[in-house]
Design a protein around this motif. Structure first.
Motif, PDB file in Angstrom:
ATOM      1  N   ALA A 122      27.883  -7.056  -4.390  1.00  0.00           N
ATOM      2  CA  ALA A 122      27.036  -7.903  -5.236  1.00  0.00           C
ATOM      3  C   ALA A 122      27.512  -9.353  -5.203  1.00  0.00           C
ATOM      4  CB  ALA A 122      27.047  -7.359  -6.664  1.00  0.00           C
ATOM      5  N   TYR A 123      28.823  -9.528  -5.166  1.00  0.00           N
ATOM      6  CA  TYR A 123      29.351 -10.892  -5.057  1.00  0.00           C
ATOM      7  C   TYR A 123      28.941 -11.536  -3.742  1.00  0.00           C
ATOM      8  CZ  TYR A 123      32.815 -14.502  -3.995  1.00  0.00           C
ATOM      9  OH  TYR A 123      33.425 -15.674  -3.623  1.00  0.00           O
ATOM     10  N   ALA A 128      23.286 -17.275  -1.861  1.00  0.00           N
ATOM     11  CA  ALA A 128      21.920 -17.379  -1.354  1.00  0.00           C
ATOM     12  C   ALA A 128      21.819 -18.253  -0.114  1.00  0.00           C
ATOM     13  CB  ALA A 128      21.011 -17.928  -2.448  1.00  0.00           C
ATOM     14  N   ASP A 129      22.768 -19.128   0.115  1.00  0.00           N
ATOM     15  CA  ASP A 129      22.717 -20.026   1.267  1.00  0.00           C
ATOM     16  C   ASP A 129      23.383 -19.445   2.510  1.00  0.00           C
ATOM     17  OD1 ASP A 129      21.412 -21.938  -0.259  1.00  0.00           O
ATOM     18  OD2 ASP A 129      23.298 -22.870  -0.910  1.00  0.00           O
ATOM     19  N   LEU A 130      23.962 -18.283   2.395  1.00  0.00           N
ATOM     20  CA  LEU A 130      24.650 -17.703   3.542  1.00  0.00           C
ATOM     21  C   LEU A 130      23.696 -17.393   4.705  1.00  0.00           C
ATOM     22  CD1 LEU A 130      27.314 -16.712   4.717  1.00  0.00           C
ATOM     23  CD2 LEU A 130      26.906 -14.492   3.630  1.00  0.00           C
ATOM     24  N   PRO A 131      22.474 -16.897   4.481  1.00  0.00           N
ATOM     25  CA  PRO A 131      21.576 -16.632   5.625  1.00  0.00           C
ATOM     26  C   PRO A 131      21.240 -17.862   6.453  1.00  0.00           C
ATOM     27  CG  PRO A 131      20.811 -15.457   3.684  1.00  0.00           C
ATOM     28  CD  PRO A 131      21.888 -16.384   3.223  1.00  0.00           C
ATOM     29  N   ARG A 132      21.343 -19.057   5.893  1.00  0.00           N
ATOM     30  CA  ARG A 132      21.035 -20.259   6.661  1.00  0.00           C
ATOM     31  C   ARG A 132      22.034 -20.484   7.804  1.00  0.00           C
ATOM     32  NH1 ARG A 132      19.832 -24.609   1.758  1.00  0.00           N
ATOM     33  NH2 ARG A 132      18.122 -23.420   0.768  1.00  0.00           N
ATOM     34  N   ARG A 152      31.444 -20.981   5.648  1.00  0.00           N
ATOM     35  CA  ARG A 152      30.610 -20.875   4.442  1.00  0.00           C
ATOM     36  C   ARG A 152      31.261 -19.961   3.408  1.00  0.00           C
ATOM     37  NH1 ARG A 152      27.286 -23.150   0.886  1.00  0.00           N
ATOM     38  NH2 ARG A 152      26.514 -21.491  -0.480  1.00  0.00           N
ATOM     39  N   LEU A 153      31.753 -18.808   3.809  1.00  0.00           N
ATOM     40  CA  LEU A 153      32.358 -17.879   2.850  1.00  0.00           C
ATOM     41  C   LEU A 153      33.680 -18.413   2.315  1.00  0.00           C
ATOM     42  CD1 LEU A 153      31.614 -14.375   4.396  1.00  0.00           C
ATOM     43  CD2 LEU A 153      30.560 -15.454   2.406  1.00  0.00           C
ATOM     44  N   THR A 154      34.420 -19.133   3.128  1.00  0.00           N
ATOM     45  CA  THR A 154      35.663 -19.725   2.618  1.00  0.00           C
ATOM     46  C   THR A 154      35.369 -20.729   1.513  1.00  0.00           C
ATOM     47  OG1 THR A 154      36.723 -19.429   4.791  1.00  0.00           O
ATOM     48  CG2 THR A 154      37.717 -21.017   3.282  1.00  0.00           C
ATOM     49  N   ALA A 155      34.369 -21.573   1.735  1.00  0.00           N
ATOM     50  CA  ALA A 155      33.996 -22.541   0.699  1.00  0.00           C
ATOM     51  C   ALA A 155      33.408 -21.843  -0.531  1.00  0.00           C
ATOM     52  CB  ALA A 155      32.991 -23.531   1.280  1.00  0.00           C
ATOM     53  N   TYR A 156      32.602 -20.820  -0.309  1.00  0.00           N
ATOM     54  CA  TYR A 156      31.969 -20.103  -1.423  1.00  0.00           C
ATOM     55  C   TYR A 156      33.011 -19.404  -2.285  1.00  0.00           C
ATOM     56  CZ  TYR A 156      29.078 -16.637  -3.819  1.00  0.00           C
ATOM     57  OH  TYR A 156      28.474 -15.837  -4.775  1.00  0.00           O
ATOM     58  N   SER A 157      34.010 -18.760  -1.641  1.00  0.00           N
ATOM     59  CA  SER A 157      35.031 -18.060  -2.418  1.00  0.00           C
ATOM     60  C   SER A 157      35.944 -19.032  -3.161  1.00  0.00           C
ATOM     61  CB  SER A 157      35.863 -17.165  -1.498  1.00  0.00           C
ATOM     62  OG  SER A 157      36.545 -17.958  -0.523  1.00  0.00           O
ATOM     63  N   ALA A 158      36.085 -20.258  -2.628  1.00  0.00           N
ATOM     64  CA  ALA A 158      36.897 -21.252  -3.334  1.00  0.00           C
ATOM     65  C   ALA A 158      36.169 -21.790  -4.559  1.00  0.00           C
ATOM     66  CB  ALA A 158      37.262 -22.387  -2.377  1.00  0.00           C
ATOM     67  N   ILE A 159      34.861 -21.958  -4.454  1.00  0.00           N
ATOM     68  CA  ILE A 159      34.081 -22.480  -5.584  1.00  0.00           C
ATOM     69  C   ILE A 159      33.759 -21.370  -6.579  1.00  0.00           C
ATOM     70  CG2 ILE A 159      31.911 -23.595  -6.228  1.00  0.00           C
ATOM     71  CD1 ILE A 159      31.953 -24.947  -3.482  1.00  0.00           C
ATOM     72  N   VAL A 160      33.340 -20.222  -6.074  1.00  0.00           N
ATOM     73  CA  VAL A 160      32.995 -19.085  -6.937  1.00  0.00           C
ATOM     74  C   VAL A 160      33.879 -17.920  -6.519  1.00  0.00           C
ATOM     75  CG1 VAL A 160      31.141 -17.609  -7.796  1.00  0.00           C
ATOM     76  CG2 VAL A 160      30.629 -19.938  -7.058  1.00  0.00           C
ATOM     77  N   PRO A 161      35.084 -17.810  -7.038  1.00  0.00           N
ATOM     78  CA  PRO A 161      35.976 -16.725  -6.619  1.00  0.00           C
ATOM     79  C   PRO A 161      35.447 -15.373  -7.084  1.00  0.00           C
ATOM     80  CG  PRO A 161      36.934 -17.916  -8.455  1.00  0.00           C
ATOM     81  CD  PRO A 161      35.714 -18.683  -8.053  1.00  0.00           C
ATOM     82  N   PRO A 162      35.703 -14.338  -6.314  1.00  0.00           N
ATOM     83  CA  PRO A 162      35.261 -12.998  -6.724  1.00  0.00           C
ATOM     84  C   PRO A 162      36.058 -12.510  -7.927  1.00  0.00           C
ATOM     85  CG  PRO A 162      36.625 -12.867  -4.761  1.00  0.00           C
ATOM     86  CD  PRO A 162      36.404 -14.320  -5.021  1.00  0.00           C
ATOM     87  N   ARG A 163      35.361 -11.850  -8.831  1.00  0.00           N
ATOM     88  CA  ARG A 163      36.006 -11.341 -10.050  1.00  0.00           C
ATOM     89  C   ARG A 163      35.551  -9.905 -10.306  1.00  0.00           C
ATOM     90  NH1 ARG A 163      34.843 -16.720 -11.719  1.00  0.00           N
ATOM     91  NH2 ARG A 163      36.724 -17.904 -12.282  1.00  0.00           N
TER      92      ARG A 163
END
Length: 357
Positions: A122-123, A128-132, A152-163
């Protein structure tokens, strides 16, 4: 995937007996290594003290209505997500890896996190921008998609870390894979290419062996025998016997060839001599009726052509020609004499030879 909750059990109520007031719970399953007991007592979840020997008569154990076995060790968990490509018929598959470890077993047991991949997936779907990062690429451009998805995932996990409540979760890496059809196709191409390269290598080896063998054979049978002896594939005695037989056969062939050449040369010389004689005889017969032929000169030429040997046919032809010449000469002189006589009667002599006649 049974992680972090390994198993859940419903516990029955433990009743006392008339012969003993001390109660014991006998339906508790054994604890796996790296796991912890979490008992539900009333509405609370309590972890059995870590490092303490399990006591089946502990109050929390006796009063518990359910039991959860929670794995507290760190694990590497992978989740997948499908990403689109430029073609509607092909997709990319991104596989993200996370490290997970339980920090609060009671929270995990309360939430019943049996499969941690569910919240992690789910995380991953929350970006939503990953498919681009993949929608503008063909399936053949998978390397470029891997780079963009990883960034993209490195930046995403830094901004919104999985919890995940009761756990520590960290993003590790992401891998992008092509569809199964494309992977099978590439594997087939790879296998065909390797098979072709193998066949080409075998042909090259065969060509090199053929060239080397041709060079070996061009150096003669003795060199071939020596090579076979060196490789212990030919016996020395057999090689010597074969060489002796070959030498005898060569000598016999040379003798036969020399004899044939001599016979052929002799026959050719005989034929040429006969041809010259026939030509001269023909020439003599043609010159037999001529008055002005020097037969001595002709005979000298014939003797030179025949190597100084007398030719009966030539001599006979020359003699007959000479007799014809003499007869013709006498008849000519007689006629001239008669003509001279007539001229004498007429008052003069045409030729002084007529006076002798």
């Amino acid at each position: 995937m049974n992680y972090p909750v390994i198993a859940e059990h419903i516990l029955t109520t433990v009743q006392g007996t008339w012969w003993s007031r001390r109660r014991r719970r006998e339906d508790v399953p054994p604890l796996p290594p790296g796991a912890a007991y979490v008992f539900r007592v009333g509405g609370n979840y309590r972890t059995f003290p870590e490092g303490m020997v399990f006591d089946p008569s502990h109050p929390d154990v006796l009063d518990a209505s359910s039991l959860s076995l929670v794995d507290t060790r760190a694990r590497l968990v992978e989740v997948e997500r499908t990403l689109p490509s430029m073609s509607e018929a092909d997709n990319f598959t991104v596989r993200a890896a996370f490290t997970c470890q339980v920090t609060d077993p009671t929270v995990i047991a309360r939430q019943g996190v049996i499969d941690v991949t569910v919240p992690l997936r789910a995380y991953l779907m929350g970006d939503a921008d990953l498919p681009r990062a993949s929608a503008g690429h063909r399936v053949e451009e998978i390397n470029a998609v891997r780079i963009e998805v990883s960034h993209r995932l490195t930046a995403y996990s830094a901004i919104v870390p999985p919890r995940v409540a009761g756990m520590s979760v960290e993003f590790v890496s992401a891998e992008v894979h092509a569809s199964d059809d494309l992977r099978d196709w590439e594997q087939k191409l790879r296998d065909e290419r390797r098979a072709w390269e193998l066949q080409r290598g075998q042909r090259d080896f065969e060509t090199e062996d053929a060239r080397r063998i041709a060079e070996l054979l061009s150096q003669g049978s003795d060199h071939v025998d020596a090579f076979g002896i060196a490789r212990q594939e030919i016996d020395v005695t057999q090689a010597a016997a074969r060489i002796h037989r070959a030498t005898d056969e060569d000598s016999a062939r040379r003798h036969t060839a020399e004899t044939s050449d001599r016979a052929h040369a002799q026959a050719r010389e005989t034929a040429e001599a006969q041809m010259r004689r026939d030509m001269l005889l023909t020439l003599l017969r043609q010159m037999g009726g001529s008055e002005y032929v020097d037969y001595h000169q002709v005979l000298d030429q014939v003797l030179r052509e025949t190597g100084g040997q007398a030719v009966p046919a030539v001599g006979a032809a020359a003699e007959s020609a000479r007799m014809v010449e003499q007869g013709q000469a006498r008849s000519g002189r007689a006629a001239a004499g008669r003509a001279g006589a007539r001229d004498a009667q007429g008052g003069f002599v045409a030729d002084e030879d007529d006076l002798v006649d």
